[in-house]
Design an enzyme around this catalytic site. Structure first.
Site, PDB file in Angstrom:
ATOM      1  N   CYS A 231       0.830  -1.218   0.000  1.00 29.19           N
ATOM      2  CA  CYS A 231       0.000   0.000   0.000  1.00 29.19           C
ATOM      3  C   CYS A 231       0.866   1.271   0.000  1.00 29.19           C
ATOM      4  O   CYS A 231       1.502   1.565  -0.987  1.00 29.19           O
ATOM      5  CB  CYS A 231      -0.996  -0.009   1.154  1.00 29.19           C
ATOM      6  SG  CYS A 231      -2.319   1.198   0.886  1.00 29.19           S
TER       7      CYS A 231
ATOM      8  N   HIS B 206      -3.523  -4.959   0.520  1.00 28.42           N
ATOM      9  CA  HIS B 206      -3.084  -5.324   1.868  1.00 28.42           C
ATOM     10  C   HIS B 206      -3.121  -6.837   2.086  1.00 28.42           C
ATOM     11  O   HIS B 206      -4.018  -7.338   2.784  1.00 28.42           O
ATOM     12  CB  HIS B 206      -3.973  -4.645   2.920  1.00 28.42           C
ATOM     13  CG  HIS B 206      -3.726  -3.185   3.096  1.00 28.42           C
ATOM     14  ND1 HIS B 206      -2.793  -2.683   3.976  1.00 28.42           N
ATOM     15  CD2 HIS B 206      -4.293  -2.111   2.493  1.00 28.42           C
ATOM     16  CE1 HIS B 206      -2.800  -1.356   3.922  1.00 28.42           C
ATOM     17  NE2 HIS B 206      -3.697  -0.987   3.028  1.00 28.42           N
TER      18      HIS B 206
ATOM     19  N   GLU C 207      -1.439  -8.475   4.074  1.00 27.44           N
ATOM     20  CA  GLU C 207      -1.259  -8.807   5.498  1.00 27.44           C
ATOM     21  C   GLU C 207      -2.593  -8.968   6.214  1.00 27.44           C
ATOM     22  O   GLU C 207      -2.655  -9.567   7.279  1.00 27.44           O
ATOM     23  CB  GLU C 207      -0.363  -7.766   6.192  1.00 27.44           C
ATOM     24  CG  GLU C 207      -1.049  -6.489   6.657  1.00 27.44           C
ATOM     25  CD  GLU C 207      -1.292  -5.474   5.536  1.00 27.44           C
ATOM     26  OE1 GLU C 207      -1.242  -5.850   4.347  1.00 27.44           O
ATOM     27  OE2 GLU C 207      -1.559  -4.296   5.875  1.00 27.44           O
TER      28      GLU C 207
END
Ligand code: MN
Length: 251
Positions: free
Chosen positions: A115, A218, A220
């Site tokens: 990001c 994202h 994660e």
């Protein structure tokens, strides 16, 4: 015994805080990112921006650099005045992180970005950003700042065959999207390896070799339910391992 790989993760600073003034501008890193790196048996450690410190001070501490998500990059770093839709930027954090990127890049150490990470990477290497996709890029018709839960995929990306991203994701991926900025002019030395259907750049890598891989979404927040996103982290750790091995053989 082999030591564990050491991954430097740049911190963000808390811009929203309550009356507890001691938390003002506190450095932090999203927990999901630390968790997945820990699960892959590497040691992530957090680098807060320090006034007066520069990239060279840190480059020997880590095998690789990881740039997480965060707030907007101050447009002064790509030669623009701020326009109306720019978010809260922190030029001190930007300056620190840009220095780090350049130091790790020059040292040839692996760099990954998520990001804001893909954006600051692009700026550090000489590229520019759309300060606000909606205002500055009329072709960007997709809602890139999703209202849905941040871990839910909401739009697709097409992935370049033969790329590092393709090795984990295949031809297309379904990704989450929590950005209102994106890469405008690509930095020298990078190539685009994932794009959204509206042409917004969603993934970049080193034009030659595999030093740099970064994505606009994202992963994660997705690895828990989406194995292909977990694979992105697995492949990153493999690249770091490969880099460390090659350095060992060089010495
Ligand atoms: Mn997006």
């Amino acid at each position: 015994m082999e030591r564990k790989l050491r991954i430097a993760v740049t911190s963000r600073t808390l811009t929203k805080f309550n009356e507890n003034v001691t938390m003002r501008n506190a450095p932090y890193v999203p927990r999901d990112l630390i968790t997945i790196l820990g699960k892959l048996d590497v040691i992530p450690f957090v680098l807060p921006d320090v006034e007066g410190a520069c990239g060279r001070d840190y480059v020997d501490m880590a095998d690789a650099l990881f740039l997480p998500g965060g707030q907007d990059v101050d447009p002064v770093f790509f030669g623009e005045e701020p326009t109306w839709k720019i978010g809260a930027a922190d030029y001190k954090m930007d300056r620190f992180e840009i220095e780090l990127v350049r130091a790790f890049y020059r040292a040839g150490k692996p760099i990954a970005g998520i990001c804001r990470g893909i954006q600051v990477l692009n700026v550090a290497l000489g590229g520019t950003l759309y300060q606000d996709l909606q205002a500055d890029n009329p072709d960007a018709y997709i809602r890139h700042s999703q209202a849905a839960d941040g871990s839910y995929p909401t739009h697709h990306v097409t992935v370049e065959p033969g790329s590092r991203l393709h090795a984990a994701l295949g031809d297309t991926a379904f990704v989450n999207s929590r950005h209102h900025q994106s890469i405008r002019k690509l930095a020298p030395g990078l190539k685009v390896t994932a794009v959204a259907p509206d042409g917004v750049i969603e993934g970049v890598e080193s034009a030659e070799g595999d030093q740099v891989v970064a994505v606009q979404w994202h992963p994660e927040n997705m690895w828990q339910e989406h194995p292909e996103m977990r694979q992105l982290f697995v492949n990153f750790v493999k690249r770091v391992q490969k880099y460390v091995e090659s350095e060992k053989n060089r010495l």
